[in-house]
Design an enzyme around this catalytic site. Structure first.
Site, PDB file in Angstrom:
ATOM      1  N   LYS A   9       2.096   0.529   8.757  1.00  0.00           N
ATOM      2  CA  LYS A   9       0.811   0.055   8.249  1.00  0.00           C
ATOM      3  C   LYS A   9      -0.201   1.197   8.275  1.00  0.00           C
ATOM      4  O   LYS A   9      -0.265   1.949   9.249  1.00  0.00           O
ATOM      5  CB  LYS A   9       0.318  -1.119   9.110  1.00  0.00           C
ATOM      6  CG  LYS A   9      -0.894  -1.843   8.517  1.00  0.00           C
ATOM      7  CD  LYS A   9      -1.291  -3.043   9.381  1.00  0.00           C
ATOM      8  CE  LYS A   9      -2.493  -3.791   8.806  1.00  0.00           C
ATOM      9  NZ  LYS A   9      -2.900  -4.923   9.661  1.00  0.00           N
ATOM     10  N   SER A  12      -2.904 -10.977  11.453  1.00  0.00           N
ATOM     11  CA  SER A  12      -2.521 -10.052  10.386  1.00  0.00           C
ATOM     12  C   SER A  12      -1.065  -9.628  10.376  1.00  0.00           C
ATOM     13  O   SER A  12      -0.602  -9.013   9.419  1.00  0.00           O
ATOM     14  CB  SER A  12      -3.401  -8.797  10.432  1.00  0.00           C
ATOM     15  OG  SER A  12      -4.702  -9.116  10.002  1.00  0.00           O
ATOM     16  N   SER A  52      -4.033  -9.155   7.147  1.00  0.00           N
ATOM     17  CA  SER A  52      -4.246  -7.898   6.465  1.00  0.00           C
ATOM     18  C   SER A  52      -2.972  -7.105   6.204  1.00  0.00           C
ATOM     19  O   SER A  52      -2.928  -6.273   5.302  1.00  0.00           O
ATOM     20  CB  SER A  52      -5.200  -7.031   7.278  1.00  0.00           C
ATOM     21  OG  SER A  52      -4.595  -6.680   8.524  1.00  0.00           O
TER      22      SER A  52
END
Lengths: 508, 501
Positions: B83, B182, B158
């Site tokens: 990420k 997330s 997210s």
């Protein structure tokens, strides 16, 4: 406002006749830890810009702080030395504001949970009625980190307005600071400026004794902000205060407080009111000018620092630190003065010369206190002054001075020879004994050679010899002088004189 | 391995053992995934940056280590998608924000360093909502990620990029971060597994902070065992993170292999379900509960009376911390700088222009909310009260864990919604995390795993498992048991139901 340099002031005597000052002093101390407060970067002063930085003290994305344990320990020791309570549990907080020398745009500090709180420091000030002790209340001492340093380039003033560009050095960012805040200081009357100075002086001495900081005001490792307000009488509520920054010497603290009192008094006497604001002290002109007013002051939006865990110093640790504290400077001064049996004035002379440590150590090494003071305040002070160094930095130790003095008291050296031995030690010729041997400086204590020298001198000056025999004892000096010359000063003049008179069968 | 095997379809565990056995080279595995990315990512947009060169070099290093007889670590040679909120030295790290465009960090996050040390092959950086604020990846400054199940739908957020990369077989493993859901919510809507470990279990050093007291990095995978293997690589004490727990990592891999819920007390959280939850989500959840009971678990209902306040408390604590954490993005030392040549601006003006241009609408909204919540005169009412709610929620969990070993709920109230559907309605968007937020507020671990497709839309539904702090192994034990039973029922992994890209 910042260009207004012609503010009216009231004569100081009039100020103290009509007003009662209240002070508040905030002192920032840079700790002498090897590394920064929240990262492992070194803290060496004077390194090339931005060479002592890492992701954490540069505030790079993703970086995190880790608390420096030595910094916490120093804070606790400072708190204990200032008679503070030490928090059983406290946190760091973020003080949020934007400024380019703040890498994260927040300062990691402490807010409503300082590590040390509620203490005091006693300071002595010379008053019309003699030395008086003022007890300065300590509100709190808390840990925080220093900011980077901005230099404004171009423009006339070196200040941000009018500069072409600015450079930021982050070497200082993250260096541990302890902020020590007093309670309102009341009851000082006309001595307010002297009390302010005495407080910072005493605090500096205390911090130096703790060994937590090099406390150099000129390098910024000890910085003072002075809050000053006036009121008509001590029973009134506090007046509006100003906070004067950039006060970077002991003398300036006294001057800045005095100036601010005279300025505020003039405003108040004219029926005006004091603006709560930050003011800047100008060393050169001896005045303060208006900075940021508190109406524009920022809301720092403090909240507990979520990247750090709370600090919970164990009581065992705190007690361990308490027992390892050096003696309080004021207590120590009083103790030594009593032990040595010297007057206030003599003690003051020792203190003014910065000779307390070396004299104490010399006495501890076996010398008589009077002799120790004599050497350090006399011959050695002269040499230190010539060389422009502190007494402690001279290349002679208290033990060596005590060694020289021991040779004097056992009669091996007289004063004149002792000075030569000290000169030899300072020149790196070794220990006092070695200097005596290598320079051949010992007093001639054998009567045989002295009597021979006396006879020689009497033979050379028969007229003087006759005068002495005739009862003019004061003429003996000439013969003694000749003997001293002949023995190159290595004789005990008193002994020579006694032998001479005995030789001639005269008495004093 | 035969030439016909699609290397992108293997689990991480299978890939690692094939590499270790010399049946396939790590370089071939990496190349197969890079090819897959090249083939599908123009439609999925899971990646913001693909580091083909670095990935192949790392893979070849693993192969060289194997040839020289070195013992390989359990995930050596397995590709992973990182990420874009974690730093990787020399590799662009944007956090999905314009304000960090072009920034190449000079250091590795601890998670990144541990992955590298374990021989995990980092393929690139995945898309995300800007600074991890959002539940759809639509708040990325670089365009939304698309759900491989339906390219018109959101992949969650997210960490939508990490979840989509796994679901689209662009990588078998990914790292996500979870501040309010997330990792877990994207896992739920993409039919994958995601775990938010106990707060402090995985170092946050190098994780660009959104809300420091809530953020936690964790594993994303297609199976519970793969997630456990990744968990054990990245977890463990880190002296660079003061909030890192100095305790042994629970045996999550052993727990995933054990997969036995007999006698386990499973608490169904009354407040996380029912009204507001999509019918198909409720149906699959109820079926999963029944299945767990069939497997021998003791199912009880538990109540957490303060959970209804969690969302409100979260949206005060998070913006408060975030307003301070994001202050460092000012154009002075790194990243975007805007407007320095326009007129003769002051440094404050350049900072303001940079921030105005660099932050998107959701980041701006939360910075303003947080700045307000921390302001003098409002602090007690907002931030202070929210912290009290947080304490109450922690007490709710403590009480619930008296009655149950693990707690379960649907991970998200709905399946994946359409791109754009909730973009103009922040409150509707925030509600996606209603079931996941309590775990973050309490610092406890949570897992989402797929439990089927909602009948009404054919999209994946996730079940959330929560355990007490430092009992992360319970998630893996219960999750693997349920996963195994579902696999038996379905006859194949759920992702085989997804349409071909």
């Amino acid at each position: 406002m910042s260009t207004d340099t012609t503010e009216k002031v009231l004569p100081y005597d009039d100020v103290v006749a009509s007003f009662d000052p209240v002070l508040g002093l905030e002192v920032h101390v840079e700790l002498g830890t090897a590394t920064k407060m929240f990262c492992g970067c070194p803290t060496t002063f004077g390194a090339a810009p931005n060479t002592q930085v890492c992701p954490t003290c540069l505030g790079l994305p993703g970086s995190l702080p880790v608390v420096n344990k030595v910094g916490v320990e120093s804070a606790i020791r400072i708190g204990l030395a200032l008679n503070c309570s030490i928090a059983e549990w406290c946190r760091f907080a973020r003080k949020n504001y934007f400024y380019p020398d703040m890498p994260k745009n927040f300062q990691t500090s402490q807010y409503d949970e300082p590590i040390a709180y509620d203490g005091y420091l006693d300071v002595d000030v010379e008053t019309d009625e003699g030395v008086k002790t003022f007890r300065i209340g300590i509100e709190r001492a808390h840990m925080e980190e220093d900011t980077g340093k901005t230099t404004h380039q171009g423009g006339a003033t070196g200040r941000i307005h009018g500069a072409d560009y600015s450079l930021v050095d982050y070497n200082r960012a993250g260096i541990p600071l302890i902020e020590i805040v007093t309670k309102p200081i009341e009851g000082t009357g006309k001595y307010a400026p002297e009390v302010a100075r005495a407080y910072v002086t005493a605090l500096r001495e205390l911090l130096r004794g703790l060994g937590v900081s090099d406390v150099k005001m000129e390098q910024g490792s000890l910085r003072c902000d002075a809050n000053v307000s006036l009121r008509r009488t001590p029973s009134d509520t506090f007046g509006t205060r100003t906070e004067t920054k950039n006060v970077n010497s002991l003398r300036s603290i006294e001057r800045a407080v005095r100036y601010e009192m005279t300025r505020q008094a003039a405003v108040l006497e004219d029926g005006g009111s004091i603006t709560q604001e930050t003011r800047h002290w100008h060393e050169d002109t001896g005045i303060t000018t208006s900075g940021r007013s508190k109406e524009e002051a920022e809301d720092y939006r403090y909240f507990p620092e979520p990247d750090l865990v709370p600090i919970a110093p164990s009581r065992e640790w705190v007690e361990e630190l308490r027992t390892s504290l050096p003696e309080n400077p004021a207590v120590r001064r009083a103790r030594l003065q009593q032990v040595w049996g010297i007057s206030d004035l003599d003690m003051q002379t020792v203190l003014n010369a910065g000779a307390l440590d070396v004299v104490e150590d010399t006495v501890a090494a076996g010398a008589d206190q009077a002799a120790a003071r004599k050497w350090w305040l006399g011959e050695l002070a002269r040499v230190a002054n010539e060389r422009g160094v502190e007494l402690a930095d001279l290349p002679i130790t208290p033990a060596q001075v005590a060694g020289v003095e021991a040779l004097v008291s056992e009669g091996t050296l007289n004063d004149k020879l002792a000075r030569q031995v000290i000169e030899g030690v300072l020149a790196g010729e070794g220990e006092p004994d070695a200097v005596v041997a290598s320079r051949g400086l010992a007093v001639v204590s054998d009567d045989g050679p002295l009597l021979a020298a006396i006879d020689e001198a009497l033979a050379a000056q028969p007229d003087v010899a006759d005068k002495i025999r005739g009862g003019k004892v004061q003429a003996a000096g000439a013969i003694v002088g000749a003997v001293m010359k002949a023995t190159r000063g290595q004789a005990d003049a008193g002994r020579v004189r006694a032998l001479l008179l005995e030789r001639l069968g005269v008495s004093e | 391995m035969t030439g016909s095997t699609d290397l992108t379809r293997l689990t991480a565990a299978e890939t690692a053992s094939a590499v270790a056995a010399g049946e396939v080279s790590a370089a071939e595995v990496a190349a197969a995934h890079l090819d897959r990315i090249a083939a599908v990512d123009d439609r999925v947009h899971a990646f913001l940056h693909v580091d083909a060169e670095g990935a192949l070099a790392a893979a070849k290093a693993v192969d060289a280590a194997r040839s020289s007889g070195e013992q390989l670590s359990p995930l050596a040679g397995v590709p992973l998608a990182l990420k874009d909120v974690l730093t990787q030295k020399g590799i662009p790290t944007t956090c999905g924000s314009r304000i960090l465009e072009g920034w190449r960090p000079p250091y590795d996050a601890t998670v990144t360093a541990r992955l590298k040390d374990a021989g995990v092959v980092i393929l690139g950086k995945t898309n995300m909502d800007e600074f991890a604020m959002g539940s759809s990846t639509e708040h990325s400054a670089y365009g939304a990620t698309h759900n491989p199940w339906d390219l018109d739908r959101i992949p969650g957020g997210s960490g939508g990029g990490s979840a989509a990369a796994i679901a689209a077989f662009e990588a078998p493993l990914a790292i996500g971060t979870d501040t309010g859901g997330s990792i877990r919510q994207p896992a739920a809507v993409t039919g994958t597994v995601g775990v938010k470990p106990t707060y402090g279990a995985v170092s946050r050093f190098g994780l660009v902070a959104l809300a420091s007291s809530l953020d936690q990095a964790g594993p994303c995978a297609r199976t519970v065992l793969d997630a456990a293997l990744l968990h054990s690589v990245i977890a463990g004490h880190d002296p660079l993170d003061s909030t890192s727990l100095d305790q042994p990592v629970p045996d999550v891999v052993g727990a995933a292999r054990r997969a036995d819920v007999k006698g386990l007390r499973i608490g169904v959280v009354k407040e996380l379900g029912g009204e507001g939850y999509q019918a198909g989500v409720r149906q699959r959840f109820d079926e999963a509960v029944a299945l767990l009971a069939d497997l021998g678990a003791e199912v009880v209902e538990v109540s957490a009376p303060h959970f209804p306040y969690a969302l409100a408390a979260y949206y005060l604590i998070l913006p408060s911390e975030c307003s301070s954490n994001l202050a460092k993005f000012d154009g002075i030392r790194f990243g975007l700088r805007v407007g320095e040549d326009d007129g003769d601006p002051s440094v404050e003006q350049v900072m303001a222009r940079t921030r105005a241009a660099g932050f998107g609408p959701e980041a701006t909204r939360r910075i303003m909310l947080g700045t307000y919540a921390l302001s003098a005169g409002y602090y007690d009412a907002y931030y202070g009260s929210a912290q009290k709610v947080r304490t109450l929620i922690q007490r709710d969990f403590a009480a619930a864990f008296e009655q149950a070993d693990v707690l379960i709920s649907p991970t998200a109230p709905t399946t994946a919604f359409k791109l754009g559907e909730k973009l103009d309605d922040p409150l509707a968007m925030y509600l996606n995390d209603v079931a996941t937020i309590p775990a973050n507020l309490a610092g406890i671990p949570g897992m989402s795993l797929p439990i089927g497709l909602a009948p009404e839309d054919g999209l994946p539904v996730g079940l959330q498992i929560m355990a007490p702090a430092m009992a992360d192994d319970r998630l893996y034990n219960a999750g693997a048991a349920l996963e195994g039973a579902l696999l038996d029922r379905w006859g194949h992994p759920i992702l085989e139901e997804a349409p071909a890209l």
